[in-house]
Each structure stands twice: as C-alpha cells, then as structure tokens.
Design a protein around this motif. Structure first.
Motif, PDB file in Angstrom:
ATOM      1  N   GLU A 165       0.834  -1.206   0.000  1.00 11.20           N
ATOM      2  CA  GLU A 165       0.000   0.000   0.000  1.00 11.20           C
ATOM      3  C   GLU A 165       0.867   1.255   0.000  1.00 11.20           C
ATOM      4  O   GLU A 165       0.534   2.254  -0.618  1.00 11.20           O
ATOM      5  N   THR A 166       1.985   1.205   0.723  1.00  4.63           N
ATOM      6  CA  THR A 166       2.898   2.341   0.754  1.00  4.63           C
ATOM      7  C   THR A 166       4.327   1.837   0.922  1.00  4.63           C
ATOM      8  O   THR A 166       4.558   0.796   1.555  1.00  4.63           O
ATOM      9  N   VAL A 167       5.286   2.552   0.357  1.00  8.91           N
ATOM     10  CA  VAL A 167       6.701   2.170   0.490  1.00  8.91           C
ATOM     11  C   VAL A 167       7.486   3.245   1.239  1.00  8.91           C
ATOM     12  O   VAL A 167       8.700   3.180   1.321  1.00  8.91           O
ATOM     13  N   TYR A 168       6.779   4.218   1.788  1.00  9.65           N
ATOM     14  CA  TYR A 168       7.474   5.306   2.483  1.00  9.65           C
ATOM     15  C   TYR A 168       8.102   4.823   3.786  1.00  9.65           C
ATOM     16  O   TYR A 168       9.124   5.341   4.219  1.00  9.65           O
ATOM     17  N   TYR A 169       7.478   3.833   4.433  1.00 10.53           N
ATOM     18  CA  TYR A 169       8.018   3.270   5.669  1.00 10.53           C
ATOM     19  C   TYR A 169       8.235   1.769   5.479  1.00 10.53           C
ATOM     20  O   TYR A 169       7.374   1.063   4.930  1.00 10.53           O
ATOM     21  N   LEU A 170       9.373   1.279   5.961  1.00  5.94           N
ATOM     22  CA  LEU A 170       9.692  -0.140   5.918  1.00  5.94           C
ATOM     23  C   LEU A 170       9.791  -0.627   7.359  1.00  5.94           C
ATOM     24  O   LEU A 170      10.470  -0.009   8.186  1.00  5.94           O
ATOM     25  N   TYR A 171       9.111  -1.726   7.659  1.00  3.21           N
ATOM     26  CA  TYR A 171       9.033  -2.198   9.042  1.00  3.21           C
ATOM     27  C   TYR A 171       9.939  -3.411   9.247  1.00  3.21           C
ATOM     28  O   TYR A 171       9.982  -4.329   8.416  1.00  3.21           O
ATOM     29  N   LEU A 227       2.803   9.399   7.626  1.00  4.82           N
ATOM     30  CA  LEU A 227       2.146   8.951   6.401  1.00  4.82           C
ATOM     31  C   LEU A 227       1.523   7.573   6.612  1.00  4.82           C
ATOM     32  O   LEU A 227       0.642   7.168   5.867  1.00  4.82           O
ATOM     33  N   ALA A 228       2.014   6.862   7.619  1.00  3.37           N
ATOM     34  CA  ALA A 228       1.456   5.555   7.988  1.00  3.37           C
ATOM     35  C   ALA A 228       1.858   5.248   9.419  1.00  3.37           C
ATOM     36  O   ALA A 228       2.868   5.752   9.912  1.00  3.37           O
ATOM     37  N   VAL A 229       1.058   4.429  10.089  1.00  2.00           N
ATOM     38  CA  VAL A 229       1.371   4.035  11.461  1.00  2.00           C
ATOM     39  C   VAL A 229       1.156   2.526  11.587  1.00  2.00           C
ATOM     40  O   VAL A 229       0.176   1.983  11.047  1.00  2.00           O
ATOM     41  N   PRO A 230       2.083   1.803  12.234  1.00  2.00           N
ATOM     42  CA  PRO A 230       1.920   0.346  12.375  1.00  2.00           C
ATOM     43  C   PRO A 230       0.883  -0.011  13.430  1.00  2.00           C
ATOM     44  O   PRO A 230       0.713   0.700  14.421  1.00  2.00           O
ATOM     45  N   VAL A 231       0.213  -1.133  13.217  1.00  3.08           N
ATOM     46  CA  VAL A 231      -0.797  -1.645  14.149  1.00  3.08           C
ATOM     47  C   VAL A 231      -0.280  -2.954  14.736  1.00  3.08           C
ATOM     48  O   VAL A 231       0.160  -3.846  13.994  1.00  3.08           O
ATOM     49  N   VAL A 232      -0.319  -3.077  16.046  1.00  2.00           N
ATOM     50  CA  VAL A 232       0.208  -4.271  16.708  1.00  2.00           C
ATOM     51  C   VAL A 232      -0.859  -4.919  17.586  1.00  2.00           C
ATOM     52  O   VAL A 232      -1.792  -4.248  18.038  1.00  2.00           O
ATOM     53  N   ASP A 233      -0.695  -6.224  17.830  1.00  5.12           N
ATOM     54  CA  ASP A 233      -1.608  -6.915  18.736  1.00  5.12           C
ATOM     55  C   ASP A 233      -1.064  -6.837  20.161  1.00  5.12           C
ATOM     56  O   ASP A 233      -0.068  -6.150  20.427  1.00  5.12           O
ATOM     57  N   GLU A 234      -1.677  -7.570  21.080  1.00  7.30           N
ATOM     58  CA  GLU A 234      -1.286  -7.473  22.496  1.00  7.30           C
ATOM     59  C   GLU A 234       0.124  -7.992  22.749  1.00  7.30           C
ATOM     60  O   GLU A 234       0.751  -7.657  23.763  1.00  7.30           O
ATOM     61  N   ARG A 235       0.678  -8.795  21.825  1.00  7.70           N
ATOM     62  CA  ARG A 235       2.047  -9.317  21.982  1.00  7.70           C
ATOM     63  C   ARG A 235       3.063  -8.521  21.161  1.00  7.70           C
ATOM     64  O   ARG A 235       4.183  -8.977  20.967  1.00  7.70           O
ATOM     65  N   GLN A 236       2.637  -7.360  20.678  1.00  5.01           N
ATOM     66  CA  GLN A 236       3.492  -6.472  19.883  1.00  5.01           C
ATOM     67  C   GLN A 236       3.883  -7.068  18.533  1.00  5.01           C
ATOM     68  O   GLN A 236       4.886  -6.682  17.932  1.00  5.01           O
ATOM     69  N   HIS A 237       3.060  -7.969  18.026  1.00  5.20           N
ATOM     70  CA  HIS A 237       3.261  -8.491  16.679  1.00  5.20           C
ATOM     71  C   HIS A 237       2.648  -7.516  15.675  1.00  5.20           C
ATOM     72  O   HIS A 237       1.523  -7.047  15.878  1.00  5.20           O
TER      73      HIS A 237
END
Length: 452
Positions: A165-171, A227-237
């Motif tokens: 969806e976007t390449v501005y941020y790489l995780y 421009l984007a923000v990561p979404v994590v579950d309760e275990r930080q995945h």
C-alpha cells in the motif's frame, strides 16, 4: 485532465461509436477520481459497455474512489465473478470494508470465487470491529529482517513494492513478526550499501494497538505527521498499517458524525450527508432529540407562567424575552463548540479541565459585561427608563456568564461519565440556557419591581 462537460461529452460520443483506441486515449488522460465520476454519470447501459474496456486492476483503483453506496452499484452491475477479480486487486482494507457491509449470502458467494490466501486476509480483517485500528488497517505493507543490508533491501523492494500500500516506511520484524523498528525510504536511499538495517532503523516506534478507536489513531497520525502508522496486537506483533488516506477518511467521517450530534441528530449513521437515505429514515434520527427538547421547552414556558404577575405589572419586559433567551443559548453554544472540538482533538486533557473552566469563566464575564452595558444603554434610552435598562443589562450579563460556564462544564462532565461530549449538542445547550436565562431575567426583574 479534469472531467469538464466538454470532455465528458467527447468521451460519451467515443463510447457510442465503440472505438476502443479513442476511448482508451481519452479515458487514460483522466485521474482515477475523474474516471470514477465519469462512470457515475453514465446510464446503466453505457456503464456496462464502458466496463468492458477496463481491466480488473484499473477498475479496482476506480472503485476505491467511490463512496460505499456507489461501489455497491458497480458491484451489482459487474456480477459476482468480475467483482471477485476486482476485489482481489483492491487494497485489502478497502476490499474488506466493501465485503463487510454486503448481505451475507452475496459476501460468501464472492469470497468463494477468491483464492484461499486472498480470501483469508479479507476474512481476517472483517473480524475486527468497525471504527477500530484493526477495522481500517491494511495488511499490504513491507517487512524486512534486521540483518538485510541497504543494498539487499533496495533489491528486495523492487520485487515486493508493487503489492504494498505504501513504500514510504519499511518495518523491521523478528522471526515471530514482533515489531522491532521502522525505516523511512529516505534513510534507506542515503545509507551506505553495506550497512545493515538494524544499524539505521528507528527502534522507538510509535505504534497503535489493534483495538484503538479510529479517531484516536487519526489524531496520533496528525500529531506526528505520519504517512502511515503500524498496528500491533497485544504481543506487539505487527498485524497491519494504517495509511494517511484512511486517517483523512476517518477525520471526515468523525467530523460528519460530530456535526450530526452537535445538531441534535441521534445515532452514528445519521445519514445527514447521504442522499440515498429516505425522508422517513432521516426524520426518525432527528425526532427523539426534538421530542426531548419539546419537553424541556415546556419548562421554559412554565417559567414565564410563574412570573405572570411581574409581566402583567411591567409588560415591556416581554419585549426582551427573545433577546435574553437567544443570547444565552448562542453564548453557550459557542463555548460548547470550543470545548467539544478541543476534547475531540486531544487539546484538553486531565488537569487542563480546570484551566479551561477558569478561562471560559473569564470569557463569560467579559462577554456578559460588554453586552450587558450595551443593552442597558439601548433599553434605557429606548424605553426612557434607566431602571429598566439596568435590570435588562444585569440579567443579560449574569445569563451570559452562566451560559458560558454551562457550555464548558456540561461536555466535561459527559467525558467523566464516559459519554460522547458531542451529544451535549447545540439544541440541548440552547434550550437549557433558555431556561437559565429566563429564570435569571424574571428573578432580577421581580426583585427590582418597585423601581420599574
């Protein structure tokens, strides 16, 4: 090229001629938004004909530019087989949103036509509640192991970037998909080819939990200019990302919702901006508040009745009733707007409440004194009675002070009670302040009756 009337007619003529080369040449000049608007302007037969000239990927991009109701029209006209192909080409979050609101039978029929891997992603996204980070996130993002060099990462990007969806941020994640860091495309480009990702990644990542409210997510993105923000579950995945275009849509939807509540229209899906909603459905959303306010309004009428003797003795007081009530209502609504907006954007938090009340109290005093002195002079000269001017001026000053406080304190109390402050809507505050203003007005007038 934008879709002007002349260009629209030119495209329709080409469509009627059935000249594929000419249609493609003209259509490709338009932005995807204008292409979507062109499709909407066509009648059903013309649109069916135009769909034959469009590829699945192109049609997916166009569909994403439409509102939900408009998307449904296209889905119906495309048929289930073509719809399944188009949904696969859409962003996973947009496809999941579109599928999630379909009738169950149709949704399952389309999902059966999609390959297992793609349909599994869509089903996973549809599990998250609406209006949460999980409900608006996409699963199309770029993840990298920390041992990659900058050169290896650039090569990898050429392979996988088209599907992201976007390449501005790489995780950066570990073997268990736990989020370790984030890297911007700019940092990657300027890095030495041999340097490893873990040396240049940013480890203090700002992420959001999957169950966070979408409005809170949008506020975080606005605060940090992401421009984007990561979404994590309760275990930080890492389970997804939310892009800025989705945050903008959230802000627009939340603003429409708050405006509906602010106007005293009940329900989240109030339909104030949707012309497909019938008059009956729209009225059904508004009636409950109006019935409540009708009951409160009767109280205001009863106040006037309680001071009937004062009115009979000094009938001229009746002239200023609308002015006192309206000014109190308007002043309270102004404060309400400031407070609700501040609470929605996170400007007023915790200890800020006392400072806010203190400031608005000062505002109420200044507004009250200014308008009170002005109306006392006008009323005194107009009615040739300085005593009457004093009574009206004092009444207005005190009314505006308390109206300002009411517009400030009521939404703050609602926040403490875990109630959306937007429900302290304009009509509600206006009506309450009408009662407050009239009570103050007639109480002061009765107290000074001997001077009038």
């Amino acid at each position: 090229m934008t879709l002007s009337n002349g260009f629209y007619k030119q495209l329709v003529v080409s469509l009627d001629r059935g000249n594929p080369e000419e249609i493609r040449e003209l259509f490709d000049e338009l932005h995807s938004y204008d292409q979507a608007q062109f499709l909407l302007k066509l009648d059903q037969e013309q649109r069916k004909k135009m769909l034959q000239y469009l590829g699945d990927e192109e049609l997916a991009e166009i569909t994403q530019e439409l509102e939900y109701e408009q998307q449904q029209v296209l889905i119906e006209e495309m048929g289930n087989t073509r719809s399944a192909k188009v949904l696969v080409e859409m962003s996973s979050d947009d496809a999941a949103d579109l599928l999630g609101d379909m009738e169950e039978e149709k949704k399952q029929e389309i999902l059966r036509l999609i390959n297992d891997e793609e349909s599994a992603d869509m089903r996973e996204l549809m599990k998250y509640p609406d209006n949460t980070a999980g409900g608006i996130m996409t699963t199309e993002y770029i993840v990298l192991p920390k041992h990659y060099t900058a050169e290896e990462t650039v090569k990898k990007l050429r392979e996988i970037a088209p599907d992201a969806e976007t390449v501005y941020y790489l995780y950066v994640v570990d073997e268990e998909d736990k989020l370790l860091g984030v890297l911007s495309l700019r940092e990657l480009i300027i890095a030495s080819p041999e340097i490893t990702i873990d040396e240049i990644m940013y480890e203090r990542v700002v992420s959001v939990p999957v169950d966070m409210d979408q409005e809170e997510v949008a506020n975080i993105m606005e605060k940090y200019d992401f421009l984007a923000v990561p979404v994590v579950d309760e275990r930080q995945h890492l389970v997804g990302i939310i892009t800025v275009d989705d945050a903008v849509d959230v802000m627009k939807d939340e603003a429409s919702e708050d405006m509906a509540k602010f106007g005293g229209i009940s329900g989240k899906d109030s339909g104030v901006m949707d012309l497909s909603v019938t008059s009956f459905e729209a009225a059904k959303k508004r009636i409950p508040w109006l019935v409540l306010l009708l009951g409160i309004g009767i109280v205001a009428g009863n106040i006037i009745h309680q001071f009937e003797e004062t009115l009979e003795a000094v009938w001229v007081l009746a002239i200023f009733i609308p002015m006192i009530a309206d000014m109190a209502g308007n002043t309270g609504t102004q404060s309400l707007a400031v407070v609700v907006r501040g609470l929605a954007t996170g400007q007023f938090q915790g200890r800020d409440a006392f400072r806010l009340i203190k400031r608005e109290a000062g505002v109420g005093i200044l507004i009250g004194l200014t308008n009170g002195i002005l109306i006392s002079l006008i009323a005194g000269i107009w009615q040739q009675s300085m005593a009457l001017g004093f009574v009206i001026g004092m009444s207005l000053s005190i009314s505006l002070f308390f109206a300002t406080l009411a517009g400030t304190i009521v939404p703050l109390i609602m926040v403490k009670l875990k109630v959306d402050p937007a429900v302290a809507s304009g009509p509600f505050i206006t009506t309450v302040n009408d009662i407050l203003g009239l009570t103050i007005y007639f109480s002061i007038a009765t107290a000074f009756m001997s001077y009038l």
